[in-house]
Design a protein around this motif. Structure first.
Motif, PDB file in Angstrom:
ATOM      1  N   ASN A 273       0.851  -1.201   0.000  1.00  0.00           N
ATOM      2  CA  ASN A 273       0.000   0.000   0.000  1.00  0.00           C
ATOM      3  C   ASN A 273       0.881   1.243   0.000  1.00  0.00           C
ATOM      4  O   ASN A 273       2.065   1.191   0.346  1.00  0.00           O
ATOM      5  CB  ASN A 273      -0.927   0.028   1.229  1.00  0.00           C
ATOM      6  CG  ASN A 273      -0.169   0.041   2.543  1.00  0.00           C
ATOM      7  OD1 ASN A 273       0.114  -1.016   3.111  1.00  0.00           O
ATOM      8  ND2 ASN A 273       0.179   1.233   3.005  1.00  0.00           N
ATOM      9  N   TYR A 274       0.282   2.358  -0.422  1.00  0.00           N
ATOM     10  CA  TYR A 274       0.947   3.657  -0.340  1.00  0.00           C
ATOM     11  C   TYR A 274       0.638   4.289   1.018  1.00  0.00           C
ATOM     12  O   TYR A 274      -0.300   3.897   1.715  1.00  0.00           O
ATOM     13  CB  TYR A 274       0.449   4.589  -1.443  1.00  0.00           C
ATOM     14  CG  TYR A 274       0.872   4.208  -2.838  1.00  0.00           C
ATOM     15  CD1 TYR A 274       2.160   4.463  -3.302  1.00  0.00           C
ATOM     16  CD2 TYR A 274      -0.031   3.611  -3.713  1.00  0.00           C
ATOM     17  CE1 TYR A 274       2.548   4.137  -4.590  1.00  0.00           C
ATOM     18  CE2 TYR A 274       0.342   3.274  -5.003  1.00  0.00           C
ATOM     19  CZ  TYR A 274       1.627   3.538  -5.438  1.00  0.00           C
ATOM     20  OH  TYR A 274       2.008   3.198  -6.720  1.00  0.00           O
ATOM     21  N   GLU A 275       1.417   5.310   1.350  1.00  0.00           N
ATOM     22  CA  GLU A 275       1.176   6.042   2.595  1.00  0.00           C
ATOM     23  C   GLU A 275      -0.083   6.893   2.453  1.00  0.00           C
ATOM     24  O   GLU A 275      -0.317   7.524   1.415  1.00  0.00           O
ATOM     25  CB  GLU A 275       2.380   6.934   2.905  1.00  0.00           C
ATOM     26  CG  GLU A 275       2.330   7.583   4.268  1.00  0.00           C
ATOM     27  CD  GLU A 275       3.611   8.350   4.591  1.00  0.00           C
ATOM     28  OE1 GLU A 275       3.548   9.264   5.415  1.00  0.00           O
ATOM     29  OE2 GLU A 275       4.662   8.024   4.000  1.00  0.00           O
TER      30      GLU A 275
ATOM     31  N   ILE B  33      -7.593   1.257  -4.400  1.00  0.00           N
ATOM     32  CA  ILE B  33      -7.546   0.580  -3.105  1.00  0.00           C
ATOM     33  C   ILE B  33      -7.147  -0.864  -3.384  1.00  0.00           C
ATOM     34  O   ILE B  33      -7.747  -1.535  -4.232  1.00  0.00           O
ATOM     35  CB  ILE B  33      -8.918   0.625  -2.405  1.00  0.00           C
ATOM     36  CG1 ILE B  33      -9.362   2.088  -2.201  1.00  0.00           C
ATOM     37  CG2 ILE B  33      -8.858  -0.126  -1.078  1.00  0.00           C
ATOM     38  CD1 ILE B  33      -8.441   2.906  -1.339  1.00  0.00           C
ATOM     39  N   GLU B  34      -6.144  -1.357  -2.683  1.00  0.00           N
ATOM     40  CA  GLU B  34      -5.635  -2.696  -2.957  1.00  0.00           C
ATOM     41  C   GLU B  34      -6.669  -3.754  -2.573  1.00  0.00           C
ATOM     42  O   GLU B  34      -7.463  -3.566  -1.647  1.00  0.00           O
ATOM     43  CB  GLU B  34      -4.344  -2.945  -2.157  1.00  0.00           C
ATOM     44  CG  GLU B  34      -3.206  -2.007  -2.506  1.00  0.00           C
ATOM     45  CD  GLU B  34      -3.289  -0.649  -1.839  1.00  0.00           C
ATOM     46  OE1 GLU B  34      -2.534   0.258  -2.250  1.00  0.00           O
ATOM     47  OE2 GLU B  34      -4.116  -0.469  -0.916  1.00  0.00           O
ATOM     48  N   ASN B  35      -6.644  -4.870  -3.291  1.00  0.00           N
ATOM     49  CA  ASN B  35      -7.495  -5.999  -2.923  1.00  0.00           C
ATOM     50  C   ASN B  35      -6.953  -6.637  -1.639  1.00  0.00           C
ATOM     51  O   ASN B  35      -5.738  -6.704  -1.434  1.00  0.00           O
ATOM     52  CB  ASN B  35      -7.509  -7.034  -4.047  1.00  0.00           C
ATOM     53  CG  ASN B  35      -8.097  -6.477  -5.336  1.00  0.00           C
ATOM     54  OD1 ASN B  35      -9.032  -5.681  -5.306  1.00  0.00           O
ATOM     55  ND2 ASN B  35      -7.560  -6.880  -6.466  1.00  0.00           N
TER      56      ASN B  35
ATOM     57  N   ALA C 102      -4.811  -4.882  -8.130  1.00  0.00           N
ATOM     58  CA  ALA C 102      -5.750  -3.827  -8.510  1.00  0.00           C
ATOM     59  C   ALA C 102      -5.053  -2.814  -9.418  1.00  0.00           C
ATOM     60  O   ALA C 102      -3.872  -2.527  -9.243  1.00  0.00           O
ATOM     61  CB  ALA C 102      -6.283  -3.139  -7.258  1.00  0.00           C
ATOM     62  N   SER C 103      -5.793  -2.274 -10.383  1.00  0.00           N
ATOM     63  CA  SER C 103      -5.189  -1.333 -11.335  1.00  0.00           C
ATOM     64  C   SER C 103      -5.791   0.059 -11.194  1.00  0.00           C
ATOM     65  O   SER C 103      -6.907   0.239 -10.700  1.00  0.00           O
ATOM     66  CB  SER C 103      -5.345  -1.838 -12.775  1.00  0.00           C
ATOM     67  OG  SER C 103      -6.691  -2.134 -13.065  1.00  0.00           O
TER      68      SER C 103
END
Length: 232
Positions: free
Chosen positions: A100-102, A220-222, A136-137
């Protein structure tokens, strides 16, 4: 292969890397897609790479060390070729394994992280290239479906309350803290998902740019799934 993006006048679709880098943005077109249906097991690569931080840059050496199946090797060759093509073009591609990103949680009324729709800015003439191989894209949004957040009255009022200097310096403040790069989708907006395997070129807010910059966001990541992303 079915062309998924040709009905969007904001998106140009090409069939080769050469076309991708040599096709200029014009009019409302500020995203160009080299649409691809890639073969190979990219999930295997994502699962065998080692996540060292939430965002881990993967080197060519890291890729070459992996012991892969036939399908995994096909995927690795595609990634290596993409890195080679972009490097030979003069870009500096980075392959990232992402958890994930911050998150930006400083203010409750405006976000400036990459999950917020935003544009990229550069002091030199450039474009953003990206391809999601697994996970996720990203999404893009047409410029007429978004409002710059600093132009929304209630957000602008709260930002002005943070800033104590003159009105002339307010615009500098908005730029310095990147507030001006972020956009709010309009109620009827329909984000366009960039899909897996496609290599994209997105317009950046930079000198000599003839079109509006492309508005985009990280997904948003799966749950429980890493992303494998090439970006430069």
């Amino acid at each position: 292969m079915t062309n998924l993006f040709s009905h969007h006048k904001e998106i140009g679709v090409v069939a080769t890397f050469s076309e991708l880098v040599n096709t200029d943005f014009e009019g409302v077109m500020n995203a160009i897609c080299w649409e691809r249906n890639l073969v190979g097991d990219f999930e295997e690569i994502a699962s065998k790479l080692q996540l060292k931080e939430n965002i881990t840059e993967v080197s060519i050496e890291d890729l070459l060390k992996l012991n892969l199946s036939k399908e995994g090797n096909l995927a690795r060759e595609i990634i290596l070729n993409d890195l080679r093509l972009l490097t030979d073009f003069g870009a500096s591609p980075s392959l990232n394994l992402l958890k994930n990103y911050e998150r930006d949680e400083e203010f409750d009324f405006i976000s400036t992280d990459v999950y917020s729709f935003h544009v990229d800015r550069s002091p030199i003439a450039t474009n953003t290239f990206l391809c999601t191989y697994f996970g996720a894209s990203s999404d893009i949004l047409t410029n007429n479906e978004a409002t710059q957040k600093i132009l929304i009255p209630e957000i602008r009022e709260k930002l002005r309350a943070l800033h104590n200097d003159t009105e002339d310096e307010f615009d500098d403040f908005l730029e310095e803290y990147f507030f001006d790069l972020h956009y709010e989708p309009k109620p009827d907006a329909q984000p366009i998902n960039l899909g897996l395997g496609n290599l994209w070129k997105l317009a950046v807010d930079s000198p000599e740019q003839k079109v509006l910059p492309c508005i985009h966001r990280a997904p948003i990541e799966n749950d429980g799934e890493l992303r494998l992303l090439l970006i430069c």
